[in-house]
Write a protein that holds these residues in place. Structure first.
Motif, PDB file in Angstrom:
ATOM      1  N   PRO A 283      38.894  37.439  45.695  1.00  0.00           N
ATOM      2  CA  PRO A 283      39.004  38.680  45.518  1.00  0.00           C
ATOM      3  C   PRO A 283      37.918  39.238  44.643  1.00  0.00           C
ATOM      4  O   PRO A 283      37.276  38.828  43.693  1.00  0.00           O
ATOM      5  N   PHE A 284      37.997  40.648  44.793  1.00  0.00           N
ATOM      6  CA  PHE A 284      37.036  41.575  43.694  1.00  0.00           C
ATOM      7  C   PHE A 284      37.839  41.890  42.613  1.00  0.00           C
ATOM      8  O   PHE A 284      38.850  42.220  42.666  1.00  0.00           O
ATOM      9  N   VAL A 285      37.543  41.566  41.480  1.00  0.00           N
ATOM     10  CA  VAL A 285      38.055  41.706  40.154  1.00  0.00           C
ATOM     11  C   VAL A 285      37.383  42.876  39.226  1.00  0.00           C
ATOM     12  O   VAL A 285      36.393  42.876  39.159  1.00  0.00           O
ATOM     13  N   LEU A 286      38.227  43.975  39.392  1.00  0.00           N
ATOM     14  CA  LEU A 286      38.029  44.945  38.447  1.00  0.00           C
ATOM     15  C   LEU A 286      38.578  45.075  37.237  1.00  0.00           C
ATOM     16  O   LEU A 286      39.708  44.832  37.054  1.00  0.00           O
ATOM     17  N   GLY A 287      37.731  44.937  36.104  1.00  0.00           N
ATOM     18  CA  GLY A 287      38.144  45.062  34.818  1.00  0.00           C
ATOM     19  C   GLY A 287      38.233  46.550  34.349  1.00  0.00           C
ATOM     20  O   GLY A 287      37.524  47.338  34.579  1.00  0.00           O
TER      21      GLY A 287
ATOM     22  N   LEU B  97      43.135  32.205  33.616  1.00  0.00           N
ATOM     23  CA  LEU B  97      42.161  31.719  34.697  1.00  0.00           C
ATOM     24  C   LEU B  97      42.997  31.253  35.968  1.00  0.00           C
ATOM     25  O   LEU B  97      42.483  31.116  37.120  1.00  0.00           O
ATOM     26  N   SER B  98      43.970  30.379  35.457  1.00  0.00           N
ATOM     27  CA  SER B  98      44.866  29.654  36.612  1.00  0.00           C
ATOM     28  C   SER B  98      45.421  30.988  37.610  1.00  0.00           C
ATOM     29  O   SER B  98      45.389  30.813  38.650  1.00  0.00           O
ATOM     30  N   VAL B  99      45.690  32.063  37.173  1.00  0.00           N
ATOM     31  CA  VAL B  99      46.362  33.278  37.655  1.00  0.00           C
ATOM     32  C   VAL B  99      45.381  33.443  38.767  1.00  0.00           C
ATOM     33  O   VAL B  99      45.278  33.859  40.137  1.00  0.00           O
ATOM     34  N   LEU B 100      43.911  33.899  38.062  1.00  0.00           N
ATOM     35  CA  LEU B 100      43.090  34.182  38.988  1.00  0.00           C
ATOM     36  C   LEU B 100      42.610  33.316  40.129  1.00  0.00           C
ATOM     37  O   LEU B 100      42.227  33.787  41.363  1.00  0.00           O
ATOM     38  N   ASP B 101      42.571  32.169  39.586  1.00  0.00           N
ATOM     39  CA  ASP B 101      42.328  30.848  40.843  1.00  0.00           C
ATOM     40  C   ASP B 101      43.576  31.156  41.912  1.00  0.00           C
ATOM     41  O   ASP B 101      42.866  30.976  43.065  1.00  0.00           O
ATOM     42  N   GLY B 102      44.697  31.258  41.785  1.00  0.00           N
ATOM     43  CA  GLY B 102      45.907  31.349  42.354  1.00  0.00           C
ATOM     44  C   GLY B 102      45.712  32.536  43.205  1.00  0.00           C
ATOM     45  O   GLY B 102      45.929  32.334  44.562  1.00  0.00           O
ATOM     46  N   LEU B 103      45.257  33.626  42.943  1.00  0.00           N
ATOM     47  CA  LEU B 103      44.979  34.619  43.925  1.00  0.00           C
ATOM     48  C   LEU B 103      43.906  34.886  44.956  1.00  0.00           C
ATOM     49  O   LEU B 103      43.916  35.398  45.711  1.00  0.00           O
ATOM     50  N   THR B 104      43.059  33.682  45.035  1.00  0.00           N
ATOM     51  CA  THR B 104      42.028  33.729  45.860  1.00  0.00           C
ATOM     52  C   THR B 104      42.450  32.580  47.015  1.00  0.00           C
ATOM     53  O   THR B 104      41.953  32.440  47.987  1.00  0.00           O
ATOM     54  N   GLN B 105      43.998  31.910  46.671  1.00  0.00           N
ATOM     55  CA  GLN B 105      44.309  31.054  47.806  1.00  0.00           C
ATOM     56  C   GLN B 105      45.409  31.645  48.486  1.00  0.00           C
ATOM     57  O   GLN B 105      46.180  32.640  47.948  1.00  0.00           O
TER      58      GLN B 105
ATOM     59  N   ASP C 194      33.911  41.460  38.222  1.00  0.00           N
ATOM     60  CA  ASP C 194      32.796  41.979  39.159  1.00  0.00           C
ATOM     61  C   ASP C 194      32.220  43.187  38.702  1.00  0.00           C
ATOM     62  O   ASP C 194      31.167  43.731  38.770  1.00  0.00           O
ATOM     63  N   ALA C 195      33.122  44.225  38.216  1.00  0.00           N
ATOM     64  CA  ALA C 195      32.880  45.487  37.770  1.00  0.00           C
ATOM     65  C   ALA C 195      33.716  45.882  36.813  1.00  0.00           C
ATOM     66  O   ALA C 195      34.967  45.517  36.618  1.00  0.00           O
ATOM     67  N   LEU C 196      33.341  46.746  35.626  1.00  0.00           N
ATOM     68  CA  LEU C 196      33.737  47.053  34.612  1.00  0.00           C
ATOM     69  C   LEU C 196      34.038  48.601  34.172  1.00  0.00           C
ATOM     70  O   LEU C 196      32.954  49.202  34.289  1.00  0.00           O
ATOM     71  N   VAL C 197      35.148  48.883  33.963  1.00  0.00           N
ATOM     72  CA  VAL C 197      35.451  50.437  33.394  1.00  0.00           C
ATOM     73  C   VAL C 197      35.952  50.345  32.322  1.00  0.00           C
ATOM     74  O   VAL C 197      36.665  49.875  32.004  1.00  0.00           O
ATOM     75  N   LEU C 198      35.320  51.456  31.527  1.00  0.00           N
ATOM     76  CA  LEU C 198      35.894  51.529  30.194  1.00  0.00           C
ATOM     77  C   LEU C 198      36.569  53.016  30.113  1.00  0.00           C
ATOM     78  O   LEU C 198      35.963  53.985  30.395  1.00  0.00           O
TER      79      LEU C 198
END
Length: 268
Positions: A23-27, A95-103, A187-191
């Motif tokens: 997934p694309f991760v937007l912060g 980190l585990s959650v982000l890994d899980g969301l790729t699968q 992958d991209a950061l919004v403030l």
């Protein structure tokens, strides 16, 4: 909020078009009460309406349980009993959650119950793999301060309860280490940039009023919510890093939405 949503969605879709991974991760970073959750939820609805699979992960939901923070308070510094700063989150869980969301298959997203100050038993099930993760939080994407910046207290809390600087050094060390591995997934950061730190108190008080109203609607006790004076004391835990973010992050974020005192969009 509509204009901010438009800007963030445009950035996200532009970056997704050229990104090589899912997934694309937007912060989404912003001070307490700045509207991060509202923005993330609104964006998730828009994206889902176009057929994208979206997960919303809040840094707040990664807080350590109360017993875990009590152990930190005993073993490292008493101020770590209070949730908020780096060092009081379960980074490995994030980190585990982000890994899980790729699968393919379900991932259970944690939820933190601020009314009782510990992690909720109920979690949110998301079917993966997802296309987008909206990762929001008050210090998402933050970087540590220079050691020299830690020498002078920024408020009465640090002056009186962290006179030797041990708490703020520990927080900074945590931010420099495992948190950078977590934030490295972005992958991209919004403030969402508050006009100044002073307004954060008012925004946080409004949040607490909203929490009390929700608890009353649900027939739950409001004893655990904070008074205005307690909010003012509580946000001192966040002050150092919030000021640092407002000073440093605009120079490197992919999109900066400058807010006015009413959370309206004042500039980009």
């Amino acid at each position: 909020m509509g204009s901010s949503l438009d800007r963030v969605e445009a950035l996200l879709r532009q970056r997704m078009a050229v990104a090589g991974r899912r997934p694309f991760v937007l912060g989404i970073c912003g001070a307490q009460g700045s509207g991060k959750s509202t923005l993330a939820d609104g964006l998730a609805q828009r994206l889902a309406a176009t057929g994208l699979r979206v997960a919303v992960l809040s840094l707040d939901d990664l807080y350590l349980t109360r017993p875990e923070r009590d152990a930190l308070a005993r073993d490292v510094h008493p101020m770590l009993a209070t949730r908020g700063v780096p060092g009081t989150h379960d980074v490995a869980l994030g980190l585990s959650v982000l890994d899980g969301l790729t699968q393919a298959g379900p991932t259970l997203l944690p939820r933190f119950d601020k009314a009782v100050d510990t992690r909720a038993a109920t979690r949110v099930r998301v079917e993966g793999p997802v296309d987008v993760v909206l990762f929001e939080g008050w210090c998402v994407g933050a970087v540590p301060q220079d050691a020299a910046a830690l020498s002078v207290p920024v408020n009465a809390l640090e002056r009186d309860r962290d006179a030797d600087g041990r708490w703020r050094r520990h927080v900074n060390q945590c931010l420099a280490a495992e948190y950078q591995r977590l934030f490295g997934r972005i992958d991209a950061l919004v403030l969402l940039a508050a006009p100044d730190f002073a307004i954060v108190r008012d925004w946080r008080i409004q949040q607490e009023e909203g929490l009390r109203a929700r608890l009353r609607r649900e027939g739950k006790p409001v004893d655990a919510t904070m008074s205005d004076a307690q909010v003012a004391a509580f946000i001192q835990y966040y002050e150092r890093l919030t000021r640092h973010i407002l000073d440093e992050m605009p120079g490197r974020a992919d999109l900066v939405l400058r807010l006015d005192a009413g959370r309206g969009l004042a500039g980009i």
